[in-house]
Design an enzyme around this catalytic site. Structure first.
Site, PDB file in Angstrom:
ATOM      1  N   THR A  41       0.808  -1.215   0.000  1.00  0.00           N
ATOM      2  CA  THR A  41       0.000   0.000   0.000  1.00  0.00           C
ATOM      3  C   THR A  41       0.841   1.264   0.000  1.00  0.00           C
ATOM      4  O   THR A  41       0.332   2.351  -0.212  1.00  0.00           O
ATOM      5  CB  THR A  41      -0.902   0.020   1.254  1.00  0.00           C
ATOM      6  OG1 THR A  41      -0.086  -0.288   2.386  1.00  0.00           O
ATOM      7  CG2 THR A  41      -1.989  -1.023   1.150  1.00  0.00           C
ATOM      8  N   HIS A  46       5.739   0.227   7.725  1.00  0.00           N
ATOM      9  CA  HIS A  46       5.673   1.056   8.927  1.00  0.00           C
ATOM     10  C   HIS A  46       5.638   0.128  10.135  1.00  0.00           C
ATOM     11  O   HIS A  46       5.589  -1.098   9.964  1.00  0.00           O
ATOM     12  CB  HIS A  46       4.466   2.000   8.893  1.00  0.00           C
ATOM     13  CG  HIS A  46       3.154   1.327   8.627  1.00  0.00           C
ATOM     14  ND1 HIS A  46       2.528   0.528   9.556  1.00  0.00           N
ATOM     15  CD2 HIS A  46       2.364   1.316   7.524  1.00  0.00           C
ATOM     16  CE1 HIS A  46       1.402   0.076   9.049  1.00  0.00           C
ATOM     17  NE2 HIS A  46       1.271   0.518   7.818  1.00  0.00           N
ATOM     18  N   HIS A  49       3.521  -3.007  10.387  1.00  0.00           N
ATOM     19  CA  HIS A  49       3.945  -4.198   9.648  1.00  0.00           C
ATOM     20  C   HIS A  49       4.924  -5.046  10.441  1.00  0.00           C
ATOM     21  O   HIS A  49       5.087  -6.230  10.181  1.00  0.00           O
ATOM     22  CB  HIS A  49       4.650  -3.784   8.347  1.00  0.00           C
ATOM     23  CG  HIS A  49       3.748  -3.191   7.319  1.00  0.00           C
ATOM     24  ND1 HIS A  49       3.931  -1.914   6.822  1.00  0.00           N
ATOM     25  CD2 HIS A  49       2.666  -3.691   6.678  1.00  0.00           C
ATOM     26  CE1 HIS A  49       2.996  -1.668   5.917  1.00  0.00           C
ATOM     27  NE2 HIS A  49       2.212  -2.721   5.814  1.00  0.00           N
ATOM     28  N   LYS A  83     -10.857  -1.722   7.492  1.00  0.00           N
ATOM     29  CA  LYS A  83     -10.992  -0.434   6.803  1.00  0.00           C
ATOM     30  C   LYS A  83     -12.466  -0.027   6.829  1.00  0.00           C
ATOM     31  O   LYS A  83     -13.338  -0.852   6.584  1.00  0.00           O
ATOM     32  CB  LYS A  83     -10.544  -0.550   5.340  1.00  0.00           C
ATOM     33  CG  LYS A  83      -9.091  -0.951   5.191  1.00  0.00           C
ATOM     34  CD  LYS A  83      -8.189   0.217   5.541  1.00  0.00           C
ATOM     35  CE  LYS A  83      -6.723  -0.118   5.345  1.00  0.00           C
ATOM     36  NZ  LYS A  83      -6.304  -1.280   6.140  1.00  0.00           N
ATOM     37  N   ARG A  87     -11.415   1.701  -0.591  1.00  0.00           N
ATOM     38  CA  ARG A  87     -10.197   2.445  -0.891  1.00  0.00           C
ATOM     39  C   ARG A  87     -10.011   2.658  -2.385  1.00  0.00           C
ATOM     40  O   ARG A  87     -10.521   1.893  -3.203  1.00  0.00           O
ATOM     41  CB  ARG A  87      -8.985   1.692  -0.338  1.00  0.00           C
ATOM     42  CG  ARG A  87      -8.909   1.824   1.165  1.00  0.00           C
ATOM     43  CD  ARG A  87      -7.648   1.226   1.675  1.00  0.00           C
ATOM     44  NE  ARG A  87      -7.675  -0.223   1.521  1.00  0.00           N
ATOM     45  CZ  ARG A  87      -6.640  -0.982   1.800  1.00  0.00           C
ATOM     46  NH1 ARG A  87      -5.528  -0.468   2.196  1.00  0.00           N
ATOM     47  NH2 ARG A  87      -6.723  -2.282   1.670  1.00  0.00           N
ATOM     48  N   GLN A 177      -6.708 -14.077  -0.880  1.00  0.00           N
ATOM     49  CA  GLN A 177      -5.806 -14.384   0.222  1.00  0.00           C
ATOM     50  C   GLN A 177      -5.946 -15.855   0.621  1.00  0.00           C
ATOM     51  O   GLN A 177      -4.959 -16.507   0.970  1.00  0.00           O
ATOM     52  CB  GLN A 177      -6.087 -13.470   1.423  1.00  0.00           C
ATOM     53  CG  GLN A 177      -5.059 -13.657   2.519  1.00  0.00           C
ATOM     54  CD  GLN A 177      -5.124 -12.563   3.576  1.00  0.00           C
ATOM     55  OE1 GLN A 177      -5.546 -11.448   3.293  1.00  0.00           O
ATOM     56  NE2 GLN A 177      -4.712 -12.878   4.785  1.00  0.00           N
ATOM     57  N   ASP A 198      -6.755  -8.361  12.666  1.00  0.00           N
ATOM     58  CA  ASP A 198      -7.803  -8.082  11.678  1.00  0.00           C
ATOM     59  C   ASP A 198      -7.728  -9.023  10.474  1.00  0.00           C
ATOM     60  O   ASP A 198      -8.582  -8.979   9.598  1.00  0.00           O
ATOM     61  CB  ASP A 198      -7.764  -6.609  11.236  1.00  0.00           C
ATOM     62  CG  ASP A 198      -6.444  -6.221  10.601  1.00  0.00           C
ATOM     63  OD1 ASP A 198      -5.559  -7.079  10.483  1.00  0.00           O
ATOM     64  OD2 ASP A 198      -6.302  -5.041  10.223  1.00  0.00           O
ATOM     65  N   LYS A 233      -4.433   4.146  18.525  1.00  0.00           N
ATOM     66  CA  LYS A 233      -3.411   3.449  17.751  1.00  0.00           C
ATOM     67  C   LYS A 233      -2.014   3.912  18.102  1.00  0.00           C
ATOM     68  O   LYS A 233      -1.746   5.088  18.256  1.00  0.00           O
ATOM     69  CB  LYS A 233      -3.649   3.684  16.258  1.00  0.00           C
ATOM     70  CG  LYS A 233      -4.610   2.689  15.668  1.00  0.00           C
ATOM     71  CD  LYS A 233      -4.581   2.745  14.156  1.00  0.00           C
ATOM     72  CE  LYS A 233      -5.658   1.834  13.584  1.00  0.00           C
ATOM     73  NZ  LYS A 233      -5.923   2.111  12.180  1.00  0.00           N
ATOM     74  N   LYS A 236       1.644   6.048  15.538  1.00  0.00           N
ATOM     75  CA  LYS A 236       1.149   7.132  14.691  1.00  0.00           C
ATOM     76  C   LYS A 236       1.702   8.435  15.234  1.00  0.00           C
ATOM     77  O   LYS A 236       1.675   8.663  16.430  1.00  0.00           O
ATOM     78  CB  LYS A 236      -0.381   7.206  14.752  1.00  0.00           C
ATOM     79  CG  LYS A 236      -1.068   6.043  14.112  1.00  0.00           C
ATOM     80  CD  LYS A 236      -1.311   6.298  12.651  1.00  0.00           C
ATOM     81  CE  LYS A 236      -2.022   5.102  12.025  1.00  0.00           C
ATOM     82  NZ  LYS A 236      -1.837   5.015  10.602  1.00  0.00           N
ATOM     83  N   THR A 237       2.164   9.273  14.354  1.00  0.00           N
ATOM     84  CA  THR A 237       2.613  10.588  14.783  1.00  0.00           C
ATOM     85  C   THR A 237       1.627  11.595  14.198  1.00  0.00           C
ATOM     86  O   THR A 237       0.738  11.216  13.456  1.00  0.00           O
ATOM     87  CB  THR A 237       4.010  10.908  14.231  1.00  0.00           C
ATOM     88  OG1 THR A 237       3.923  10.959  12.809  1.00  0.00           O
ATOM     89  CG2 THR A 237       4.997   9.833  14.629  1.00  0.00           C
TER      90      THR A 237
END
Length: 427
Positions: A41, A46, A49, A83, A87, A177, A198, A233, A236-237
RNA sequence: GGGGGGUUUCCCGAGCGGUCAAAGGGGUCAGACUGUAAAUCUGAUGGCUUAGCCUUCGCAGGUUCGAAUCCUGCACCCCCCA
């Protein structure tokens, strides 16, 4: 073989598994093949992962063989799991680029050398792109009862929403999948799929498919999502995810993120992301409880994790930058040194002449973008929140001159505790 | 279609002719404390050439020495009746 399940369990990495006893038996009897999938994606991984990726690494260290699958095919479809909205599809070129970048990063975490446990890098595009629609529907689709599909959380939560639909494309994601798992089983004897919680629905879909198509029993294991003690979460910044690519998230920022982890979350992170032994983590936890102010756990976490992701060199840079930024007055450095230390800090150019002529601090702060307006800058400075080269500015009518430069042509401005900006003076 | 209520500074929300750049809360920013934390406390929070000036209270006009406050028109939102 050593019991990997026990290892994962104390680290808190097990959210759900299929038939734990059976799975544990399989994993202790001998080396097994397992996989985790990652959709391309973005052009970097990040921290999210890393949960499954590091888990693969742990399996490998316990003698198992990991397959990292990059979803060149599934990435074209879009996983609805977790999600809330449909998307946008990524272009083929973007996907190809992302696959390449992510694969390059993954190589650092697993051993792709020779030997029984060597990791495998797979891309489901390789086996999916020639799969004809008719064949797919007859051979794979036939095994999926729609009522079961509709019952999956990932689908149901989307159908319950009135403001977001679900396209057939995303609806069919789980088939792809599921087939990946079956394919990897056939090709490599892969019998375990891991992923974040998830992914449970997609994993079990694969297990069902394998049973229907080949009558084999496969296994699934999920790890928890990365969340803070307050439920929000983690990783995350303000500016988005914590990326592994140094161009996206510098080693300094990465290091700082973990140094700042709250007490309530730090042990969890040590267990998730470091290779420290159980005794060591428990000792750190005890030390933290006894003297939280030392923040030894956070330091250690930031250190270990930054080293893991950015290497010794990245860690050294991050620490040096941290020492200087949170340290004493900045002086007698070179432009090059400052440039490296303050790589993340926004900088603004000004004419050297404006400095030699005498530059008002308020103007400097406004120009550097540390204040919305001059009034804002004046306010900050008057309240004692303005710093030049880490030295507090006494008054708003202070005039800066060339002697206030931290290096040949750069001045380091700061507002509050950690908002920095550089002013570079052009000759 | 008829009747009523509303639109305020980043958000919520007071204000009902001058003392209003506009109460209060939230958020945000800074300071103190501290552990580069949390909580708490303090201050600030339209702009500028800052004892002053300029712009802002849905939009456009008007009344008035003077309007966020009154009048007219327009736009949008909510409630009630049909």
């Amino acid at each position: 073989m050593q019991d990997i399940i026990a290892e994962l369990a104390w680290r808190g990495l097990i959210h759900q598994t299929t038939d734990e006893q059976q799975l544990r038996r399989r994993l202790t009897e001998g080396p097994r093949v397992l996989y985790a999938g990652f959709d391309p994606t973005a052009d970097s991984l990040h921290v999210g992962h890393l949960m499954p990726l590091l888990m693969l690494r742990r399996f490998q260290r316990f003698g198992h063989r990991p397959i990292v699958l990059v979803g060149g095919a599934t990435g074209m479809i879009g996983d609805p799991s977790g999600k809330s909205e449909e998307r946008n599809l990524l272009s083929v070129e973007t996907l190809a680029h992302n696959v390449e970048s992510m694969q390059a990063q993954m190589r650092a975490f697993l051993d792709f050398g020779s030997g029984a446990g060597q990791a495998v890098l797979a891309n489901n595009y390789d086996w999916m792109h020639r799969f004809g629609v008719l064949d797919f529907l007859r051979d794979i689709g036939k095994n999926f009862p729609v009522n079961v599909m509709l019952a999956k959380d990932s689908v149901r939560s989307r159908l319950e929403r009135t403001d977001a639909g679900l396209s057939f494309t995303e609806f069919s994601y789980m088939l792809l999948q599921a087939y990946d798992f079956v394919h990897l089983h056939k090709e490599f004897g892969c019998e375990l799929q891991i992923g974040a919680s998830d992914q449970w629905g997609n994993i079990t879909a694969g297990i069902d498919l394998a049973r229907r198509m080949h009558g084999v029993q496969l296994y699934g294991l999920t790890c928890p999502l990365l969340t803070k003690s307050d439920g929000s979460k983690m990783g995350k910044t303000e500016s988005g995810a914590l990326w592994l690519a140094p161009e996206r998230t510098s080693p300094y920022k990465f290091y700082q993120y973990w140094i700042n982890v709250e007490d309530a979350d730090v042990v969890k992170c040590l267990r998730y992301f470091t290779d420290l032994a159980r005794e060591e983590i428990e000792a750190l936890d005890a030390a933290r409880a006894a003297d939280p102010g030392r923040r030894e756990s956070q330091r250690r976490l930031a250190e270990e994790f930054t080293r893991l992701v950015h290497g010794e060199g990245g860690l050294a840079k991050a620490r040096r930058a941290s020492d200087i930024l949170f340290g004493a007055e900045i002086a007698a450095l070179s432009d090059a040194e400052l440039g490296e230390i303050f790589a993340d800090v926004p900088s603004h150019e000004m004419e050297m002449q404006s400095l030699t002529a005498g530059l008002n601090v308020v103007d400097a702060f406004a120009a550097a973008g540390l204040a919305k307006s001059k009034g804002d800058a004046r306010r900050t400075i008057t309240q004692g929140g303005g710093y030049v080269n880490n030295r507090r500015v006494a008054a708003a009518d202070t005039t800066l001159t060339a002697s206030d430069l931290a290096s040949e042509s750069v001045m380091v401005l700061r507002s509050g505790k950690k908002n920095y900006a550089l002013l570079r003076f052009r000759r």
